[in-house]
Design an enzyme around this catalytic site. Structure first.
Site, mmCIF file in Angstrom:
data_model
loop_
_atom_site.group_PDB
_atom_site.id
_atom_site.type_symbol
_atom_site.label_atom_id
_atom_site.label_comp_id
_atom_site.label_asym_id
_atom_site.label_seq_id
_atom_site.Cartn_x
_atom_site.Cartn_y
_atom_site.Cartn_z
ATOM 1 N N ASN A 9 0.862 -1.183 0.000
ATOM 2 C CA ASN A 9 0.000 0.000 0.000
ATOM 3 C C ASN A 9 0.899 1.235 0.000
ATOM 4 O O ASN A 9 1.429 1.610 1.040
ATOM 5 C CB ASN A 9 -0.899 -0.020 1.247
ATOM 6 C CG ASN A 9 -1.767 1.230 1.333
ATOM 7 O OD1 ASN A 9 -1.878 1.991 0.373
ATOM 8 N ND2 ASN A 9 -2.393 1.430 2.485
ATOM 9 N N TRP A 10 1.057 1.823 -1.166
ATOM 10 C CA TRP A 10 1.965 2.973 -1.273
ATOM 11 C C TRP A 10 1.332 4.253 -0.731
ATOM 12 O O TRP A 10 2.004 5.274 -0.631
ATOM 13 C CB TRP A 10 2.377 3.187 -2.733
ATOM 14 C CG TRP A 10 3.271 2.118 -3.279
ATOM 15 C CD1 TRP A 10 3.776 1.038 -2.606
ATOM 16 C CD2 TRP A 10 3.797 2.027 -4.611
ATOM 17 N NE1 TRP A 10 4.565 0.277 -3.430
ATOM 18 C CE2 TRP A 10 4.599 0.870 -4.676
ATOM 19 C CE3 TRP A 10 3.656 2.803 -5.759
ATOM 20 C CZ2 TRP A 10 5.266 0.481 -5.836
ATOM 21 C CZ3 TRP A 10 4.308 2.420 -6.919
ATOM 22 C CH2 TRP A 10 5.104 1.272 -6.954
ATOM 23 N N LYS A 11 0.050 4.191 -0.443
ATOM 24 C CA LYS A 11 -0.676 5.376 0.072
ATOM 25 C C LYS A 11 -0.463 6.562 -0.872
ATOM 26 O O LYS A 11 -0.322 6.383 -2.078
ATOM 27 C CB LYS A 11 -0.259 5.686 1.507
ATOM 28 C CG LYS A 11 -0.313 4.460 2.417
ATOM 29 C CD LYS A 11 -0.257 4.814 3.859
ATOM 30 C CE LYS A 11 -0.148 3.558 4.690
ATOM 31 N NZ LYS A 11 -0.376 3.775 6.100
ATOM 32 N N HIS A 97 -9.736 0.805 4.466
ATOM 33 C CA HIS A 97 -8.515 1.087 5.234
ATOM 34 C C HIS A 97 -8.866 2.062 6.357
ATOM 35 O O HIS A 97 -9.722 2.937 6.175
ATOM 36 C CB HIS A 97 -7.445 1.685 4.308
ATOM 37 C CG HIS A 97 -6.090 1.730 4.950
ATOM 38 N ND1 HIS A 97 -5.752 2.674 5.882
ATOM 39 C CD2 HIS A 97 -5.001 0.940 4.805
ATOM 40 C CE1 HIS A 97 -4.503 2.455 6.281
ATOM 41 N NE2 HIS A 97 -4.024 1.403 5.644
ATOM 42 N N GLU A 99 -7.450 4.563 7.358
ATOM 43 C CA GLU A 99 -7.271 5.968 6.967
ATOM 44 C C GLU A 99 -8.472 6.468 6.153
ATOM 45 O O GLU A 99 -8.712 7.673 6.075
ATOM 46 C CB GLU A 99 -5.950 6.125 6.195
ATOM 47 C CG GLU A 99 -4.757 5.976 7.134
ATOM 48 C CD GLU A 99 -3.469 5.510 6.489
ATOM 49 O OE1 GLU A 99 -3.374 5.509 5.252
ATOM 50 O OE2 GLU A 99 -2.570 5.101 7.245
ATOM 51 N N GLU A 165 -5.791 -5.037 10.569
ATOM 52 C CA GLU A 165 -4.809 -3.979 10.792
ATOM 53 C C GLU A 165 -5.184 -3.198 12.044
ATOM 54 O O GLU A 165 -6.018 -2.269 11.977
ATOM 55 C CB GLU A 165 -4.790 -3.015 9.603
ATOM 56 C CG GLU A 165 -4.413 -3.650 8.292
ATOM 57 C CD GLU A 165 -3.814 -2.606 7.349
ATOM 58 O OE1 GLU A 165 -2.662 -2.784 6.954
ATOM 59 O OE2 GLU A 165 -4.498 -1.618 7.037
ATOM 60 N N GLY A 171 1.856 2.385 10.788
ATOM 61 C CA GLY A 171 2.800 3.489 10.640
ATOM 62 C C GLY A 171 3.427 3.955 11.942
ATOM 63 O O GLY A 171 4.033 5.020 12.007
ATOM 64 N N SER A 211 2.954 -1.998 10.596
ATOM 65 C CA SER A 211 4.392 -1.953 10.855
ATOM 66 C C SER A 211 5.099 -3.277 10.551
ATOM 67 O O SER A 211 6.005 -3.694 11.279
ATOM 68 C CB SER A 211 4.672 -1.501 12.293
ATOM 69 O OG SER A 211 4.193 -0.188 12.507
ATOM 70 N N GLY A 232 2.639 -1.020 4.446
ATOM 71 C CA GLY A 232 2.638 0.392 4.088
ATOM 72 C C GLY A 232 4.048 0.912 3.921
ATOM 73 O O GLY A 232 4.668 0.774 2.858
ATOM 74 N N GLY A 233 4.596 1.497 4.977
ATOM 75 C CA GLY A 233 5.894 2.168 4.902
ATOM 76 C C GLY A 233 7.000 1.349 4.256
ATOM 77 O O GLY A 233 7.739 1.841 3.399
HETATM 78 C C1 PEP Z 1 -1.049 0.172 6.000
HETATM 79 O O1 PEP Z 1 -1.113 1.344 5.671
HETATM 80 O O2 PEP Z 1 -1.914 -0.602 5.620
HETATM 81 C C2 PEP Z 1 0.062 -0.243 6.845
HETATM 82 C C3 PEP Z 1 0.011 -1.432 7.351
HETATM 83 O O3 PEP Z 1 1.066 0.661 7.039
HETATM 84 P P1 PEP Z 1 2.472 0.379 7.779
HETATM 85 O O4 PEP Z 1 3.027 -0.895 7.223
HETATM 86 O O5 PEP Z 1 3.314 1.563 7.464
HETATM 87 O O6 PEP Z 1 2.164 0.253 9.235
#
Ligand code: PEP
Length: 249
Positions: A9-11, A97, A99, A165, A171, A211, A232-233
């Site tokens: 997930n590049w957001k 998600h 967010e 999640e 994040g 994370s 994500g990150g």
């Molecule tokens: C996400 O945005 O779905 C996510 C899991 O982010 P991160 O890996 O940065 O926690």
């Protein structure tokens, strides 16, 4: 039986050239000699779907959207229709998600409608759910998960992926304990069994997100009922994402 799925997930990150380079690096790895034995999907920002799709080419790495609208077309400025995602080569789309749930006020009913629109367009929705830190502290994590499964999961249990999640792990660098992840995933699987029957529920892939990094991926992916990761990150760095894919059991 359930093949591991690692979803990036590049957001809202990256410009066109960065995205093309990152996609090419991910695709090169997946098609190379040391290719991991798992499915991989990359979900860039919507305006970058075409160049990223071209960079991925005909290789095994799939393309996915980060969101879709519940309607197939219409006067919805700024939104993206599921049929358009499919037309651009997407096979998956993330819906619900945290967010989107928090930042855009999406309810369980909205998430379900989006997931169903995705399935109707031939996409596999990755339906996200998870509790906040306050809900976990209050001992409500499993009740929240149960409510979200009941309200967000589409009526059809085929072509469906869920991502657990915990909001407080996204994040932040905080990762749920193996015990908490196993408990949550077991609970989700049991609720899916009630909705779809045990055989259909056993075919649905459950991802963990929050994370996930190269140093914790193997431990998380080895847990029962964890069938992959939503990243994500760490998905923004080709080397880190490659290492997570390689950690696939
Ligand atoms: C996400 O945005 O779905 C996510 C899991 O982010 P991160 O890996 O940065 O926690």
């Amino acid at each position: 039986m359930r093949r591991t799925l690692i979803a990036a997930n590049w957001k809202m990150n990256g410009l066109r050239d960065d995205a093309i380079a990152l996609a090419a690096a991910v695709a090169g790895h997946a098609g190379g000699a040391a290719a991991p034995d798992c499915d991989i999907v990359v979900c860039p920002p919507a305006p970058l779907l075409v160049p990223v799709g071209e960079a991925l080419g005909a290789g095994p790495v799939a393309l996915g959207g980060q969101d879709c609208h519940a309607e197939a077309s219409g006067a919805f400025t700024g939104d993206t229709a599921a049929p358009l995602l499919a037309d651009l080569g997407c096979r998956f789309v993330i819906v619900g998600h945290s967010e989107r749930r928090q930042g855009h006020g999406e309810s369980d009913a909205t998430v379900r409608a989006k997931a169903q629109a995705a399935q109707a367009a031939g996409l596999t929705p990755i339906v996200c759910l998870g509790e906040t830190e306050a809900e976990r502290a209050a001992g409500e994590a499993l009740a929240v998960i149960e409510r979200q499964v009941a309200g967000s999961v589409p009526e059809r249990g085929d072509a469906l992926v869920l991502a657990y999640e915990p909001v407080w792990a996204i994040g932040t660098g905080k990762v749920a304990t193996p015990e908490d992840v196993a408990e949550a995933h077991g609970h989700i699987r049991a609720r899916l069994g009630v909705l779809f029957g045990p055989e259909a529920a056993a075919r649905i892939r459950l991802l963990y997100g929050g994370s996930v990094k190269p140093d914790n991926a193997a431990g998380l992916l080895a847990l029962a009922d964890v069938d992959g990761a939503l990243v994500g990150g760490a998905s923004l760095k080709a080397e880190e994402f490659r290492a997570i894919c390689r950690a696939s059991p």
